[in-house]
Scaffold this active site. Structure first.
Site, PDB file in Angstrom:
ATOM      1  N   LYS A  94       0.801  -1.229   0.000  1.00 51.05           N
ATOM      2  CA  LYS A  94       0.000   0.000   0.000  1.00 51.05           C
ATOM      3  C   LYS A  94       0.830   1.272   0.000  1.00 51.05           C
ATOM      4  O   LYS A  94       1.849   1.353   0.684  1.00 51.05           O
ATOM      5  CB  LYS A  94      -0.889   0.028   1.255  1.00 51.05           C
ATOM      6  CG  LYS A  94      -1.993  -0.999   1.228  1.00 51.05           C
ATOM      7  CD  LYS A  94      -2.779  -0.870   2.507  1.00 51.05           C
ATOM      8  CE  LYS A  94      -4.098  -1.634   2.417  1.00 51.05           C
ATOM      9  NZ  LYS A  94      -4.898  -1.367   3.627  1.00 51.05           N
ATOM     10  N   GLY A 113       8.619  -5.873   8.716  1.00 49.42           N
ATOM     11  CA  GLY A 113       8.326  -7.267   9.070  1.00 49.42           C
ATOM     12  C   GLY A 113       8.392  -8.205   7.878  1.00 49.42           C
ATOM     13  O   GLY A 113       9.074  -9.240   7.913  1.00 49.42           O
TER      14      GLY A 113
HETATM   15  P1  ADP Z   1       6.930  -4.634   5.345  1.00 50.88           P
HETATM   16  O1  ADP Z   1       6.162  -5.491   6.321  1.00 50.88           O
HETATM   17  O2  ADP Z   1       8.315  -5.152   5.109  1.00 50.88           O
HETATM   18  O3  ADP Z   1       6.887  -3.181   5.696  1.00 50.88           O
HETATM   19  P2  ADP Z   1       4.664  -4.504   3.565  1.00 50.88           P
HETATM   20  O4  ADP Z   1       3.783  -5.085   4.621  1.00 50.88           O
HETATM   21  O5  ADP Z   1       4.457  -3.088   3.211  1.00 50.88           O
HETATM   22  O6  ADP Z   1       6.205  -4.788   3.900  1.00 50.88           O
HETATM   23  O7  ADP Z   1       4.490  -5.292   2.204  1.00 50.88           O
HETATM   24  C1  ADP Z   1       4.551  -6.672   2.087  1.00 50.88           C
HETATM   25  C2  ADP Z   1       3.345  -7.215   1.380  1.00 50.88           C
HETATM   26  O8  ADP Z   1       3.201  -6.638   0.079  1.00 50.88           O
HETATM   27  C3  ADP Z   1       3.474  -8.695   1.169  1.00 50.88           C
HETATM   28  O9  ADP Z   1       2.363  -9.355   1.767  1.00 50.88           O
HETATM   29  C4  ADP Z   1       3.461  -8.851  -0.345  1.00 50.88           C
HETATM   30  O10 ADP Z   1       2.803 -10.020  -0.779  1.00 50.88           O
HETATM   31  C5  ADP Z   1       2.712  -7.634  -0.792  1.00 50.88           C
HETATM   32  N1  ADP Z   1       2.982  -7.319  -2.193  1.00 50.88           N
HETATM   33  C6  ADP Z   1       4.150  -6.937  -2.749  1.00 50.88           C
HETATM   34  N2  ADP Z   1       4.021  -6.792  -4.077  1.00 50.88           N
HETATM   35  C7  ADP Z   1       2.736  -7.094  -4.383  1.00 50.88           C
HETATM   36  C8  ADP Z   1       1.973  -7.143  -5.596  1.00 50.88           C
HETATM   37  N3  ADP Z   1       2.519  -6.841  -6.769  1.00 50.88           N
HETATM   38  N4  ADP Z   1       0.662  -7.496  -5.520  1.00 50.88           N
HETATM   39  C9  ADP Z   1       0.107  -7.799  -4.323  1.00 50.88           C
HETATM   40  N5  ADP Z   1       0.755  -7.769  -3.148  1.00 50.88           N
HETATM   41  C10 ADP Z   1       2.066  -7.426  -3.182  1.00 50.88           C
END
Ligand code: ADP
Ligand code: MG
Length: 406
Positions: free
Chosen positions: A213, A363
């Site tokens: 997001k 995470g």
């Molecule tokens: P972090 O926890 O490291 O801050 P986020 O929670 O923002 O990372 O993002 C991780 C999530 O984003 C994962 O669940 C991943 O599957 C999702 N994600 C990444 N690229 C895509 C995509 N192209 N379409 C759908 N989900 C995605």
């Protein structure tokens, strides 16, 4: 017991200016040192699924014990309703003992008679873990009476729970109203890494931001834009930027409510922003699907972008070569599914090989580097999820604010 505040001695840098005192400069022999750690480990089938946080906490506790402190450890575990037995910290005491290299005693409550009795019996050089502070809802409400009861267990307070420091809870913040507060060694390491990456970075400085997001990271993007020379965006987040440009995004995950924010960030970033030029697409977000590589402005109806494509990988890799500093948060694809993890693995490799100071947080990002075999290849991997993001947004974390020098 009078407390001598240090003149000189190790301090913790934060925000480039503010100095904070680290516990390593304080005489702790014979003192009751109340330490907040984040031992919120993932559990599965009643066991500890991953003990990264226990390992990260161990040095502070080990060194305090070696220096003759009576070490009293507080933590939360999960989000219990009342005293949910499944969320007891008792099993963590055993694992903590292995990692600290000495027995860790356990008290069945974090306040009241069971806690005070255990603390009274605790000798110098010994470690005691208190039961889950969230068995009392007053922890999260930062109730003053509860904070005072916790504080009565110690002579000094050490906040070592960087990962919980975005929360103004009694065990993180409240106790500091009643006890002199210091940074622990893990806290110190986290702040030193963030300081090195953010306050006086070696250039060029590159940020790689992915994930799902825009809305959850718009503050991070804005703050990093002020500092970086280059911003690489991947993941579903990129789809929202594409849609904001008027490009088709098929059935890919897009955050329609964040189109204006994406547009604003893109405008502000100008030439600094680099989006993927091609995408790995499938009809469904699952393993074993037929895959197509599509140009970022030509995603077809019924297809969704689930990873960055090979040309994007080459371009991102090229731009990361020779970076002086890299900050990475967020997988650039659905890295939990191996079919869509190549981009994240390649970008992770490129960051690790850049030759610069590399800081990784988040995470899911940490999960990705472990599952993709990239662990151990970065200058610093932050233990914080939400806390790291808030720090990267430029926010003052309440659990760090209380460590300010008097
Ligand atoms: P972090 O926890 O490291 O801050 P986020 O929670 O923002 O990372 O993002 C991780 C999530 O984003 C994962 O669940 C991943 O599957 C999702 N994600 C990444 N690229 C895509 C995509 N192209 N379409 C759908 N989900 C995605
Ligand atoms: Mg996440």
């Amino acid at each position: 017991m009078g407390l001598q505040l240090p003149h000189g001695g190790p301090h913790v840098l934060h925000g480039g200016q503010t100095l904070k005192v680290s516990i390593t400069s304080i005489d702790v022999a014979g003192k009751r040192v109340l330490v907040r750690e984040d031992l919120n480990v993932p559990l599965s089938d009643g066991g500890i699924a991953d003990d990264t946080r226990v390992r990260a906490a161990a040095p502070t506790l080990q060194h305090l014990a070696q220096r003759g402190a009576r070490v009293i450890v507080m933590s939360h575990l999960g989000r219990p309703k009342d005293r949910e037995p499944a969320l007891s910290l008792k099993p963590v005491a055993g694992r903590l003992g292995q990692r600290v290299g000495r027995e860790v005693q356990f008290a069945e409550d974090c306040v009241g008679e069971r806690a005070t009795t255990a603390v009274d019996r605790l000798q110098s050089g010994h470690v005691l873990l208190l039961e889950n502070v969230r068995y009392h809802r007053e922890d999260e409400t930062n109730d003053a009476g509860f904070a005072r009861r916790l504080a009565s267990l110690g002579d000094l307070f050490v906040n070592d729970a960087f990962a919980a420091s975005h929360r103004a809870h009694a065990s993180v913040v409240g106790v500091a109203a009643y006890l002199p507060a210091f940074a622990g060694e893990l806290m110190e390491a986290e702040l030193a890494a963030l300081h090195q990456a953010l306050d006086n970075p070696r250039r060029p400085m590159v940020a790689v931001v992915g994930g799902a997001k825009v809305s959850t990271k718009v503050g991070v993007l804005r703050n990093l834009l002020k500092k970086v020379d280059l911003l690489l965006i991947g993941g579903a987040m990129a789809n929202t930027f594409f849609k904001a440009k008027g490009w088709p995004t098929g059935s890919g995950l897009v955050e329609d409510s964040a189109l204006d924010e994406a547009k604003a960030v893109a405008n502000e970033a100008g030439e600094k922003l680099l989006l993927p030029v091609d995408l790995v697409c499938a009809r469904k977000m699952q393993a074993g699907e037929a895959l197509r590589i599509l140009e970022s402005d030509k995603v077809e109806p019924g297809w969704m972008a689930l990873d960055i494509g090979p040309r994007s990988v080459r371009e991102f890799t090229q731009r990361l070569k020779g970076a002086g500093t890299v900050i990475w948060n967020g997988p650039v694809g659905v890295s939990e599914i191996r079919d869509f993890a190549d981009g994240t693995k390649a970008v992770g490799e490129a960051i690790a090989s850049s030759g610069g100071y590399t800081l990784v947080g988040g995470g899911d990002t940490i999960g990705a580097i472990e599952s993709l075999g990239l662990a151990g290849r970065f200058s610093h991997v932050s233990t914080g999820g939400g806390a790291t993001l808030e720090y990267l947004e430029g926010k003052e974390l309440p659990g760090i604010a209380i460590l300010k020098e008097a």
